[in-house]
Motif scaffolding. Structure first.
Motif, PDB file in Angstrom:
ATOM      1  N   ILE A 126       1.835   6.203   7.982  1.00 33.13           N
ATOM      2  CA  ILE A 126       0.608   5.537   7.544  1.00 33.13           C
ATOM      3  C   ILE A 126       0.636   5.344   6.026  1.00 33.13           C
ATOM      4  O   ILE A 126       0.365   4.254   5.507  1.00 33.13           O
ATOM      5  N   PHE A 127       0.991   6.419   5.301  1.00 33.12           N
ATOM      6  CA  PHE A 127       1.047   6.323   3.837  1.00 33.12           C
ATOM      7  C   PHE A 127       2.183   5.420   3.374  1.00 33.12           C
ATOM      8  O   PHE A 127       2.050   4.687   2.378  1.00 33.12           O
ATOM      9  N   LEU A 128       3.307   5.440   4.103  1.00 33.57           N
ATOM     10  CA  LEU A 128       4.434   4.575   3.745  1.00 33.57           C
ATOM     11  C   LEU A 128       4.047   3.107   3.869  1.00 33.57           C
ATOM     12  O   LEU A 128       4.317   2.300   2.965  1.00 33.57           O
ATOM     13  N   ASN A 129       3.394   2.727   4.983  1.00 38.78           N
ATOM     14  CA  ASN A 129       3.007   1.328   5.181  1.00 38.78           C
ATOM     15  C   ASN A 129       1.965   0.886   4.170  1.00 38.78           C
ATOM     16  O   ASN A 129       1.999  -0.253   3.690  1.00 38.78           O
ATOM     17  N   GLY A 130       1.046   1.781   3.847  1.00 41.68           N
ATOM     18  CA  GLY A 130       0.057   1.437   2.830  1.00 41.68           C
ATOM     19  C   GLY A 130       0.698   1.188   1.482  1.00 41.68           C
ATOM     20  O   GLY A 130       0.324   0.257   0.757  1.00 41.68           O
ATOM     21  N   ALA A 131       1.698   2.014   1.142  1.00 42.88           N
ATOM     22  CA  ALA A 131       2.410   1.832  -0.136  1.00 42.88           C
ATOM     23  C   ALA A 131       3.156   0.508  -0.160  1.00 42.88           C
ATOM     24  O   ALA A 131       3.194  -0.186  -1.179  1.00 42.88           O
ATOM     25  N   ILE A 132       3.763   0.141   0.986  1.00 40.12           N
ATOM     26  CA  ILE A 132       4.488  -1.138   1.075  1.00 40.12           C
ATOM     27  C   ILE A 132       3.533  -2.308   0.848  1.00 40.12           C
ATOM     28  O   ILE A 132       3.891  -3.320   0.235  1.00 40.12           O
ATOM     29  N   LEU A 133       2.281  -2.167   1.337  1.00 35.77           N
ATOM     30  CA  LEU A 133       1.275  -3.218   1.154  1.00 35.77           C
ATOM     31  C   LEU A 133       0.707  -3.233  -0.268  1.00 35.77           C
ATOM     32  O   LEU A 133      -0.117  -4.079  -0.595  1.00 35.77           O
ATOM     33  N   GLY A 134       1.112  -2.257  -1.088  1.00 38.27           N
ATOM     34  CA  GLY A 134       0.654  -2.225  -2.474  1.00 38.27           C
ATOM     35  C   GLY A 134      -0.625  -1.440  -2.679  1.00 38.27           C
ATOM     36  O   GLY A 134      -1.277  -1.557  -3.730  1.00 38.27           O
ATOM     37  N   MET A 135      -1.001  -0.625  -1.702  1.00 38.61           N
ATOM     38  CA  MET A 135      -2.221   0.166  -1.811  1.00 38.61           C
ATOM     39  C   MET A 135      -1.927   1.504  -2.507  1.00 38.61           C
ATOM     40  O   MET A 135      -0.835   2.046  -2.377  1.00 38.61           O
ATOM     41  N   THR A 136      -2.920   2.015  -3.211  1.00 42.38           N
ATOM     42  CA  THR A 136      -2.771   3.320  -3.849  1.00 42.38           C
ATOM     43  C   THR A 136      -3.005   4.410  -2.794  1.00 42.38           C
ATOM     44  O   THR A 136      -3.563   4.165  -1.730  1.00 42.38           O
ATOM     45  N   ARG A 137      -2.584   5.635  -3.131  1.00 42.76           N
ATOM     46  CA  ARG A 137      -2.770   6.745  -2.199  1.00 42.76           C
ATOM     47  C   ARG A 137      -4.263   6.988  -1.928  1.00 42.76           C
ATOM     48  O   ARG A 137      -4.657   7.319  -0.815  1.00 42.76           O
ATOM     49  N   ALA A 138      -5.087   6.814  -2.960  1.00 46.21           N
ATOM     50  CA  ALA A 138      -6.536   7.004  -2.797  1.00 46.21           C
ATOM     51  C   ALA A 138      -7.116   5.970  -1.826  1.00 46.21           C
ATOM     52  O   ALA A 138      -7.972   6.294  -0.985  1.00 46.21           O
ATOM     53  N   GLU A 139      -6.658   4.721  -1.926  1.00 41.83           N
ATOM     54  CA  GLU A 139      -7.126   3.669  -1.016  1.00 41.83           C
ATOM     55  C   GLU A 139      -6.739   3.980   0.428  1.00 41.83           C
ATOM     56  O   GLU A 139      -7.523   3.783   1.353  1.00 41.83           O
ATOM     57  N   ILE A 140      -5.513   4.466   0.618  1.00 38.66           N
ATOM     58  CA  ILE A 140      -5.042   4.802   1.971  1.00 38.66           C
ATOM     59  C   ILE A 140      -5.851   5.962   2.542  1.00 38.66           C
ATOM     60  O   ILE A 140      -6.231   5.958   3.716  1.00 38.66           O
ATOM     61  N   LYS A 141      -6.149   6.963   1.699  1.00 34.57           N
ATOM     62  CA  LYS A 141      -6.930   8.123   2.162  1.00 34.57           C
ATOM     63  C   LYS A 141      -8.305   7.711   2.649  1.00 34.57           C
ATOM     64  O   LYS A 141      -8.849   8.286   3.601  1.00 34.57           O
ATOM     65  N   ARG A 142      -8.899   6.730   1.971  1.00 34.05           N
ATOM     66  CA  ARG A 142     -10.233   6.265   2.384  1.00 34.05           C
ATOM     67  C   ARG A 142     -10.212   5.656   3.777  1.00 34.05           C
ATOM     68  O   ARG A 142     -11.191   5.688   4.498  1.00 34.05           O
ATOM     69  N   LYS A 143      -9.069   5.070   4.152  1.00 41.66           N
ATOM     70  CA  LYS A 143      -8.936   4.416   5.457  1.00 41.66           C
ATOM     71  C   LYS A 143      -8.333   5.344   6.514  1.00 41.66           C
ATOM     72  O   LYS A 143      -8.329   5.010   7.704  1.00 41.66           O
ATOM     73  N   PHE A 144      -7.836   6.493   6.088  1.00 42.00           N
ATOM     74  CA  PHE A 144      -7.026   7.333   6.969  1.00 42.00           C
ATOM     75  C   PHE A 144      -7.782   7.772   8.230  1.00 42.00           C
ATOM     76  O   PHE A 144      -7.274   7.633   9.348  1.00 42.00           O
ATOM     77  N   ASP A 145      -8.979   8.321   8.063  1.00 44.85           N
ATOM     78  CA  ASP A 145      -9.732   8.817   9.225  1.00 44.85           C
ATOM     79  C   ASP A 145     -10.061   7.696  10.206  1.00 44.85           C
ATOM     80  O   ASP A 145     -10.045   7.893  11.424  1.00 44.85           O
ATOM     81  N   GLU A 146     -10.353   6.522   9.667  1.00 43.33           N
ATOM     82  CA  GLU A 146     -10.663   5.367  10.518  1.00 43.33           C
ATOM     83  C   GLU A 146      -9.442   4.958  11.338  1.00 43.33           C
ATOM     84  O   GLU A 146      -9.558   4.632  12.527  1.00 43.33           O
ATOM     85  N   ILE A 147      -8.273   4.996  10.733  1.00 48.30           N
ATOM     86  CA  ILE A 147      -7.026   4.659  11.437  1.00 48.30           C
ATOM     87  C   ILE A 147      -6.753   5.654  12.555  1.00 48.30           C
ATOM     88  O   ILE A 147      -6.466   5.278  13.695  1.00 48.30           O
ATOM     89  N   VAL A 148      -6.882   6.944  12.242  1.00 47.88           N
ATOM     90  CA  VAL A 148      -6.601   7.991  13.230  1.00 47.88           C
ATOM     91  C   VAL A 148      -7.572   7.909  14.403  1.00 47.88           C
ATOM     92  O   VAL A 148      -7.185   8.044  15.565  1.00 47.88           O
TER      93      VAL A 148
END
Length: 423
Positions: A126-148
């Motif tokens: 999840i974090f790898l794909n977010g990084a590839i899309l150019g998202m910061t770790r903080a942005e990915i964390k905000r979406k993490f629970d929703e994805i799971v």
């Protein structure tokens, strides 16, 4: 800012296809290659060698634009070039000619296995794909629970994805692609791997992404129901070329054969089964042969058939199908009042009246059958006839694109009431 999310100009893609050489077939071992190497070199130098490959064009001069917030469907038979097109849009494959202008981040769910590292866990991917899309770790964390929550695989989140089933993999891959805020979402037929409930969930998410969030969705599928539900516009590919583009119902109809011009009357070749159709036709209430009707006029179906011997319980029936070849209704001669028997030897001429205000504007097909119920089918003519119900101002349907209305004309009585609550 431009309203264009994707612009595809004169896109072509070719592949080199290898063929078996020297008439030899089957598996070739290293020994075979070494033994035949001198002969192949001599043939090549002397110009007597047979070509071992050919150029295959998967896409040929494809051009179209996709607007921001639009849900576009891409349909066609296997090998039409749909997946190749999506791979080029996602920059997995380089085009041979032409180009693509992409205005925004692209998230994609193409083949099972694409985009994830098999040795990493679901959480890490999840974090790898977010990084590839150019998202910061903080942005990915905000979406993490929703994805799971969407994936429903929380229990296996810290397991390497190589141990996931194909269904679990698709759940996680779709959730990542849809929730990590890409401006453009590319979805291939891979969703077919999921169960029915998850497919429904994905379609609802894509509808929300396009309709409410204003992001662009490009959806490839063989499921015409899903295409019609999600996409307002569609592109039909055939052998790498665009055959038709336009409103989804029109393009789907063309893909399923709905644009084939059929006569209002047809003579059938006989079959040697004991009962065989000879003729079928459509006409209006004035007995004028036609394939175009309004909702306010009945449709007369006429047919002739020959019975070679006495057949006890023989029935004539027909089905009316919509443009997606789904059955709208079925009728059989056993419903006739007074009863009509067609069991006797000889020629039978039968007519059935489809009542006015039964079908909404759209395109329809008729299947015919001669059979004894649950026993034997003597003759069946699939899509023997086709007709169209035309929208008119008088009928109150003018301005609608026909097939978007459904199929059944519900004679609903409307009136004003003083209050919606009883008492």
């Amino acid at each position: 800012m431009s309203d264009i999310a994707l612009s595809i100009q004169h896109l072509s893609k070719s592949f080199r296809i290898a063929h078996r050489r020297g008439g030899l077939s089957g598996y070739r071992t290293l020994h075979d290659e070494l033994v035949t190497l001198p002969r192949r070199l001599i043939n090549r130098l002397s110009g007597n060698g047979t070509s071992t490959s050919e150029t295959f064009w998967a896409l040929k001069d494809v051009s179209f634009d996709v607007n921001r917030g639009e849900a576009l469907g891409i349909i066609g038979s296997n090998g039409a070039g749909k997946s190749t097109l999506l791979k080029i849009l996602n920059r997995i494959t380089e085009p041979t000619r032409g180009g693509v202008d992409v205005y925004g981040r692209v998230g994609a769910l193409l083949e099972v296995g694409t985009g994830f590292h098999p040795e990493l866990t679901g959480r890490e991917n999840i974090f790898l794909n977010g990084a590839i899309l150019g998202m910061t770790r903080a942005e990915i964390k905000r979406k993490f629970d929703e994805i799971v929550a969407f994936t429903e695989v929380e229990k296996f989140l810290d397991t390497p994805v190589k141990r996931y089933s194909s269904g679990m993999y698709v759940r996680l891959a779709f959730a990542v692609a849809a929730h990590l805020d890409p401006e453009i979402l590319l979805i291939d037929e891979v969703l077919a791997v999921g169960d029915a409930e998850f497919q429904k969930k994905c379609l609802e998410k894509m509808e929300n992404v396009s309709g409410k969030e204003g992001r662009t969705v490009i959806f490839v599928s063989h499921d015409m129901d899903a295409i019609c539900h999600l996409c307002s516009r569609c592109v039909l590919l055939r052998q790498g070329e665009i055959v038709k583009t336009g409103p989804t119902t029109d393009v789907v109809g063309a893909y399923l054969g709905g644009e084939q011009v059929q006569a209002s009357e047809i003579d059938f070749s006989p079959v040697d089964t004991g009962a065989s159709f000879q003729f079928a036709g459509l006409s209006d209430s004035n007995d004028r042969s036609t394939t175009s009707f309004t909702t306010s006029e009945p449709i007369l179906l006429k047919c002739s058939f020959a019975v070679q011997r006495q057949i006890e319980g023989l029935q004539l029936s027909f089905s009316v199908l919509n443009f997606k070849r789904e059955q709208v209704f079925y009728s059989t001669l056993s419903m006739a009042d007074p009863p009509i028997s067609v069991e006797a030897t000889g020629k039978h001429n039968i007519a059935a009246m489809i009542p006015r205000r039964l079908l909404l504007p759209g395109r329809y097909f008729i299947d015919l059958a001669l059979h004894t119920p649950k026993t034997k089918l003597y003759d069946r003519r699939q899509q023997a006839l086709s007709f169209q119900i035309v929208a008119t101002v008088a009928d109150g349907f003018d301005g609608f694109s026909g097939d978007e209305l459904g199929q059944v004309y519900a004679d609903v009585k409307w009136h004003r009431i003083s209050t919606p609550k009883p008492g």
